[in-house]
Design a protein around this motif. Structure first.
Motif, PDB file in Angstrom:
ATOM      1  N   TRP A 179       0.825  -1.207   0.000  1.00  0.00           N
ATOM      2  CA  TRP A 179       0.000   0.000   0.000  1.00  0.00           C
ATOM      3  C   TRP A 179       0.859   1.257   0.000  1.00  0.00           C
ATOM      4  CZ3 TRP A 179      -0.278   3.709   3.937  1.00  0.00           C
ATOM      5  CH2 TRP A 179       0.207   3.346   5.186  1.00  0.00           C
ATOM      6  N   PHE A 180       0.280   2.316  -0.589  1.00  0.00           N
ATOM      7  CA  PHE A 180       0.998   3.563  -0.808  1.00  0.00           C
ATOM      8  C   PHE A 180       0.149   4.737  -0.349  1.00  0.00           C
ATOM      9  CE2 PHE A 180       2.363   0.431  -3.870  1.00  0.00           C
ATOM     10  CZ  PHE A 180       3.744   0.525  -3.839  1.00  0.00           C
ATOM     11  N   ASP A 181       0.813   5.750   0.221  1.00  0.00           N
ATOM     12  CA  ASP A 181       0.114   6.971   0.592  1.00  0.00           C
ATOM     13  C   ASP A 181       0.488   8.093  -0.373  1.00  0.00           C
ATOM     14  OD1 ASP A 181       2.667   7.837   1.380  1.00  0.00           O
ATOM     15  OD2 ASP A 181       2.300   7.488   3.507  1.00  0.00           O
ATOM     16  N   ALA A 182      -0.043   9.288  -0.141  1.00  0.00           N
ATOM     17  CA  ALA A 182       0.217  10.405  -1.050  1.00  0.00           C
ATOM     18  C   ALA A 182       1.683  10.812  -1.043  1.00  0.00           C
ATOM     19  CB  ALA A 182      -0.677  11.591  -0.686  1.00  0.00           C
ATOM     20  N   ASP A 183       2.363  10.666   0.092  1.00  0.00           N
ATOM     21  CA  ASP A 183       3.793  10.962   0.113  1.00  0.00           C
ATOM     22  C   ASP A 183       4.550  10.036  -0.835  1.00  0.00           C
ATOM     23  OD1 ASP A 183       4.180  13.198   1.700  1.00  0.00           O
ATOM     24  OD2 ASP A 183       4.192  12.062   3.570  1.00  0.00           O
ATOM     25  N   ASN A 184       4.136   8.764  -0.903  1.00  0.00           N
ATOM     26  CA  ASN A 184       4.726   7.839  -1.871  1.00  0.00           C
ATOM     27  C   ASN A 184       4.512   8.334  -3.290  1.00  0.00           C
ATOM     28  OD1 ASN A 184       3.737   5.086   0.162  1.00  0.00           O
ATOM     29  ND2 ASN A 184       5.837   5.552  -0.350  1.00  0.00           N
ATOM     30  N   LEU A 185       3.280   8.749  -3.573  1.00  0.00           N
ATOM     31  CA  LEU A 185       2.950   9.188  -4.926  1.00  0.00           C
ATOM     32  C   LEU A 185       3.705  10.461  -5.296  1.00  0.00           C
ATOM     33  CD1 LEU A 185       0.816   7.010  -4.471  1.00  0.00           C
ATOM     34  CD2 LEU A 185      -0.873   8.511  -5.536  1.00  0.00           C
ATOM     35  N   ALA A 186       3.886  11.353  -4.319  1.00  0.00           N
ATOM     36  CA  ALA A 186       4.669  12.568  -4.566  1.00  0.00           C
ATOM     37  C   ALA A 186       6.129  12.224  -4.820  1.00  0.00           C
ATOM     38  CB  ALA A 186       4.539  13.519  -3.383  1.00  0.00           C
ATOM     39  N   ALA A 187       6.648  11.234  -4.089  1.00  0.00           N
ATOM     40  CA  ALA A 187       8.035  10.811  -4.290  1.00  0.00           C
ATOM     41  C   ALA A 187       8.235  10.217  -5.675  1.00  0.00           C
ATOM     42  CB  ALA A 187       8.432   9.799  -3.217  1.00  0.00           C
ATOM     43  N   SER A 188       7.234   9.474  -6.174  1.00  0.00           N
ATOM     44  CA  SER A 188       7.334   8.920  -7.526  1.00  0.00           C
ATOM     45  C   SER A 188       7.402  10.024  -8.565  1.00  0.00           C
ATOM     46  CB  SER A 188       6.137   8.011  -7.814  1.00  0.00           C
ATOM     47  OG  SER A 188       6.232   6.786  -7.125  1.00  0.00           O
ATOM     48  N   ALA A 189       6.660  11.098  -8.340  1.00  0.00           N
ATOM     49  CA  ALA A 189       6.706  12.230  -9.265  1.00  0.00           C
ATOM     50  C   ALA A 189       8.075  12.880  -9.254  1.00  0.00           C
ATOM     51  CB  ALA A 189       5.625  13.245  -8.905  1.00  0.00           C
ATOM     52  N   ALA A 190       8.666  12.999  -8.064  1.00  0.00           N
ATOM     53  CA  ALA A 190       9.980  13.628  -7.941  1.00  0.00           C
ATOM     54  C   ALA A 190      11.085  12.763  -8.528  1.00  0.00           C
ATOM     55  CB  ALA A 190      10.280  13.921  -6.471  1.00  0.00           C
ATOM     56  N   ALA A 191      10.857  11.445  -8.549  1.00  0.00           N
ATOM     57  CA  ALA A 191      11.887  10.515  -9.010  1.00  0.00           C
ATOM     58  C   ALA A 191      11.736  10.139 -10.478  1.00  0.00           C
ATOM     59  CB  ALA A 191      11.852   9.246  -8.153  1.00  0.00           C
ATOM     60  N   SER A 192      10.829  10.778 -11.190  1.00  0.00           N
ATOM     61  CA  SER A 192      10.538  10.351 -12.563  1.00  0.00           C
ATOM     62  C   SER A 192      11.666  10.635 -13.537  1.00  0.00           C
ATOM     63  CB  SER A 192       9.247  11.027 -13.056  1.00  0.00           C
ATOM     64  OG  SER A 192       9.350  12.431 -12.978  1.00  0.00           O
ATOM     65  N   GLY A 193      12.506  11.645 -13.244  1.00  0.00           N
ATOM     66  CA  GLY A 193      13.658  11.920 -14.092  1.00  0.00           C
ATOM     67  C   GLY A 193      13.282  12.178 -15.528  1.00  0.00           C
ATOM     68  N   VAL A 194      14.004  11.525 -16.451  1.00  0.00           N
ATOM     69  CA  VAL A 194      13.778  11.751 -17.881  1.00  0.00           C
ATOM     70  C   VAL A 194      12.413  11.266 -18.338  1.00  0.00           C
ATOM     71  CG1 VAL A 194      14.708   9.542 -18.687  1.00  0.00           C
ATOM     72  CG2 VAL A 194      14.940  11.587 -20.113  1.00  0.00           C
ATOM     73  N   MET A 195      11.733  10.496 -17.503  1.00  0.00           N
ATOM     74  CA  MET A 195      10.429   9.957 -17.870  1.00  0.00           C
ATOM     75  C   MET A 195       9.338  11.021 -17.905  1.00  0.00           C
ATOM     76  SD  MET A 195      10.582   6.689 -18.451  1.00  0.00           S
ATOM     77  CE  MET A 195       8.917   6.131 -18.132  1.00  0.00           C
ATOM     78  N   SER A 196       9.566  12.162 -17.246  1.00  0.00           N
ATOM     79  CA  SER A 196       8.514  13.168 -17.179  1.00  0.00           C
ATOM     80  C   SER A 196       9.033  14.546 -17.545  1.00  0.00           C
ATOM     81  CB  SER A 196       7.906  13.218 -15.764  1.00  0.00           C
ATOM     82  OG  SER A 196       7.197  12.031 -15.466  1.00  0.00           O
ATOM     83  N   ALA A 197       8.249  15.238 -18.349  1.00  0.00           N
ATOM     84  CA  ALA A 197       8.484  16.631 -18.707  1.00  0.00           C
ATOM     85  C   ALA A 197       7.121  17.297 -18.814  1.00  0.00           C
ATOM     86  CB  ALA A 197       9.241  16.741 -20.031  1.00  0.00           C
ATOM     87  N   PRO A 198       7.051  18.633 -18.705  1.00  0.00           N
ATOM     88  CA  PRO A 198       5.756  19.293 -18.755  1.00  0.00           C
ATOM     89  C   PRO A 198       4.952  18.916 -19.999  1.00  0.00           C
ATOM     90  CG  PRO A 198       7.442  20.830 -18.049  1.00  0.00           C
ATOM     91  CD  PRO A 198       8.155  19.582 -18.469  1.00  0.00           C
ATOM     92  N   TYR A 199       3.739  18.459 -19.753  1.00  0.00           N
ATOM     93  CA  TYR A 199       2.757  18.141 -20.793  1.00  0.00           C
ATOM     94  C   TYR A 199       3.238  17.069 -21.764  1.00  0.00           C
ATOM     95  CZ  TYR A 199       0.631  22.098 -18.599  1.00  0.00           C
ATOM     96  OH  TYR A 199       0.093  22.935 -17.651  1.00  0.00           O
ATOM     97  N   ASP A 200       3.926  16.075 -21.200  1.00  0.00           N
ATOM     98  CA  ASP A 200       4.255  14.886 -21.975  1.00  0.00           C
ATOM     99  C   ASP A 200       2.975  14.212 -22.450  1.00  0.00           C
ATOM    100  OD1 ASP A 200       6.966  14.343 -22.414  1.00  0.00           O
ATOM    101  OD2 ASP A 200       7.283  13.641 -20.370  1.00  0.00           O
ATOM    102  N   ARG A 201       3.132  13.458 -23.530  1.00  0.00           N
ATOM    103  CA  ARG A 201       2.080  12.576 -24.008  1.00  0.00           C
ATOM    104  C   ARG A 201       2.684  11.175 -24.016  1.00  0.00           C
ATOM    105  NH1 ARG A 201      -2.232  15.181 -25.985  1.00  0.00           N
ATOM    106  NH2 ARG A 201      -2.889  13.435 -27.306  1.00  0.00           N
ATOM    107  N   ARG A 202       2.240  10.350 -23.084  1.00  0.00           N
ATOM    108  CA  ARG A 202       2.897   9.071 -22.800  1.00  0.00           C
ATOM    109  C   ARG A 202       2.069   7.907 -23.310  1.00  0.00           C
ATOM    110  NH1 ARG A 202       3.989   8.866 -16.805  1.00  0.00           N
ATOM    111  NH2 ARG A 202       5.623  10.348 -17.399  1.00  0.00           N
ATOM    112  N   LEU A 203       2.647   7.125 -24.219  1.00  0.00           N
ATOM    113  CA  LEU A 203       2.001   5.913 -24.711  1.00  0.00           C
ATOM    114  C   LEU A 203       2.293   4.787 -23.735  1.00  0.00           C
ATOM    115  CD1 LEU A 203       0.495   4.362 -26.965  1.00  0.00           C
ATOM    116  CD2 LEU A 203       2.724   3.920 -27.997  1.00  0.00           C
ATOM    117  N   THR A 204       1.241   4.146 -23.234  1.00  0.00           N
ATOM    118  CA  THR A 204       1.434   3.111 -22.225  1.00  0.00           C
ATOM    119  C   THR A 204       0.588   1.887 -22.528  1.00  0.00           C
ATOM    120  OG1 THR A 204       1.274   2.580 -19.860  1.00  0.00           O
ATOM    121  CG2 THR A 204      -0.378   4.081 -20.746  1.00  0.00           C
ATOM    122  N   GLY A 205       1.179   0.725 -22.249  1.00  0.00           N
ATOM    123  CA  GLY A 205       0.437  -0.521 -22.302  1.00  0.00           C
ATOM    124  C   GLY A 205       0.356  -1.146 -20.929  1.00  0.00           C
TER     125      GLY A 205
END
Length: 518
Positions: A179-205
């Motif tokens: 289980w995960f709380d909001a602090d976990n989810l915020a940490a995932s956002a901070a750790a995204s690195g090259v995976m995230s940039a403003p207004y990315d369009r991400r293809l996912t399966g």
């Protein structure tokens, strides 16, 4: 090229809970796409928030409140996302049921989660909910979400309250709920690195019940990412169309999907002007594939290492050499610490294979309603003790060596399947490979390699692959048997299903003499 210093449009640290962040995302991102189901529809951030709040009002009237578990048995897509957000607004905890799980695993998930409500699509061929749980149909949920009737109550939810539960595949026992709380989810956002940039369009399966989605809600909200669903059923032509028409910036796929994309006769490099990075999952991409993607499409492929209990651990960078992309899973991401230890918990030297231990904001708070199991899974320093084995290279990259139970002992020597799989994967006529140990008289265990050939009309022979392996590895690591297959079986988490492979090896080798090759 996006750098790690790029700031998201919203700052996660400014929001007390998911509801507040969702409201801000609707204001800031507005009519930008939040979700796209090619050929089926799309939804903006503003509409996502509207539907989620409408559904939250309806769920509240049904008695769903803070701390209750809402189980989703829905296809991945817009409706799943709306239900997840609606539950979060109420302080409820969302878990998704992986449709590939069987009745036994599903019953185990419900026994642990005890959901107050199940939202299910009865027409999609998805698992049924066990008896005794209240069920809301997908159609009713959609109707409530689009009605605009009712006002969702304001709930006092903190960042340490549970948001989601993600269950393991159950391949080594019954599923366990991290289980995960909001602090976990915020940490995932901070750790995204090259995976995230403003207004990315991400293809996912990635199936939405997986940690790769359930832990990324805040990442999507702070960056304003559009999540674009891969075509179903998947095809190279369909992927090509979506990459072009939806102006994808981050494209995800397994190596076979990238290879099939490159094989399209009308592939046009100019069609990928928006694409900035490709992501490889489930299996390593060969150096040849990494190079071909760079040459033919013009984007780098990167690798991410994660697990249900920590959706972010390590990753490679776009400018890493192809050998790093193939043989390693990169370096620890922002906020993550990784140790390699022996059975006694002591750190091992560079190059020594040991147990992977991780600590950081992305790591689960524990297993749902399982305090003893949680205590057993963390060491005294707060590191999660995973079942994965690996080692560090001189330059700090992590190399996976397999799972604790995957290693086999051939004639007294330890063999880690992933090392052999990587080597076989470099063979020019091997598209994918998987290796398992199989019992054998005298020598203990032998290696059985399952190979998907590059040329199915002329698959590589055992002697060819043994010669190839021996030129690169210790001779005892060369496979003793090779079984040519059309595809490597995957488990519910889209990882190599070694249980199924061991059964296939037993079935195949029961018909022939079993013994080591010289």
């Amino acid at each position: 090229m996006t750098t790690l210093g790029t700031a998201p449009p919203l700052r996660a640290e400014e929001f007390a809970n998911t509801a507040a962040l969702l409201d801000a995302a609707a204001r800031v991102h507005g009519d930008r796409d939040a979700y796209v189901e090619p050929g089926a529809g799309r939804i903006s951030f503003a509409e996502w928030r509207f539907r989620a709040r409408s559904l939250a009002a309806h769920l509240s009237e049904r008695g769903v409140g803070k701390g209750d578990v809402v189980a989703l048995i829905l296809p991945s897509g817009i409706d799943y996302a709306v239900c997840f957000a609606a539950a979060s607004i109420l302080g409820a905890v969302t878990t998704g049921v992986n449709p590939r799980l069987g009745p036994r695993e599903t019953e185990a998930i419900f026994a642990q989660a005890r959901p107050a409500l199940v939202i299910r699509d009865a027409d999609a061929g998805l698992p049924a909910a066990p008896e005794g749980y209240p069920v809301m149909s997908r159609a009713d949920a959609v109707a409530a979400a689009t009605s605009g009737v009712g006002v969702a109550p304001t709930i006092a939810v903190t960042r340490s309250d549970p948001v989601s539960i993600v269950f393991t595949s159950g391949t080594t026992g019954l599923p366990k709920g991290a289980w995960f709380d909001a602090d976990n989810l915020a940490a995932s956002a901070a750790a995204s690195g090259v995976m995230s940039a403003p207004y990315d369009r991400r293809l996912t399966g990635t199936p939405f019940p997986h940690a790769g989605y359930m832990s990324k809600l805040w990442d999507q909200l702070v960056w304003g990412t559009a999540v674009v669903m891969a075509p179903v059923p998947w095809s190279a032509a369909g992927m090509y169309t979506v990459l072009r028409e939806e102006r994808i910036t981050v494209g995800g796929g397994v190596p076979t999907q990238w290879e099939k994309l490159l094989e399209l006769p009308d592939l046009d490099r100019s069609a990928f002007t928006h694409l900035r990075v490709g992501v490889v999952g489930s299996a390593p991409a060969s150096p040849a594939l990494v190079s071909r993607v760079r040459d033919l499409i013009g984007v780098p492929l990167v690798v991410r290492y994660a697990m249900t209990e920590s959706p972010t651990v390590t990753g490679t960078e776009p400018d890493d050499p192809v050998e790093i992309q193939f043989r390693t899973v990169g370096r620890p991401q922002h906020g993550m610490t990784v140790r390699i230890t022996g059975d006694d918990g002591a750190d091992l030297s560079v190059g020594e294979v040991g147990r992977i231990r991780i600590r950081g904001g992305c790591v689960t708070r524990g297993y749902w309603k399982a305090e003893t199991l949680t205590a057993e899974s963390f060491d005294e320093d707060g590191f999660f003790v995973s079942g994965d084995l690996g080692y560090f290279t001189d330059d700090g990259n992590l190399v996976l060596a397999g799972r604790v139970g995957d290693m086999y002992i051939r004639g007294g020597f330890n063999v880690h399947p992933i090392e052999v799989e990587h080597t076989l994967g470099e063979h020019p006529n091997v598209r994918q490979a998987a290796v398992v140990g199989h019992p054998a008289p005298v020598i203990g265990e032998i290696g059985v390699a399952f190979v998907v050939p590059g040329d199915s009309d002329r698959p590589p022979s055992l002697e060819d692959l043994r010669t190839w392996s021996r030129a690169r590895l210790a001779d005892y690591k060369a496979p003793d048997h090779v079984i040519v297959v059309d595809a490597i079986p995957l488990n519910a988490m889209a990882k190599i299903d070694r249980v199924a492979l061991r059964s296939l090896a037993q079935e195949h080798l029961s018909r022939i003499p079993v013994g080591p090759r010289r």
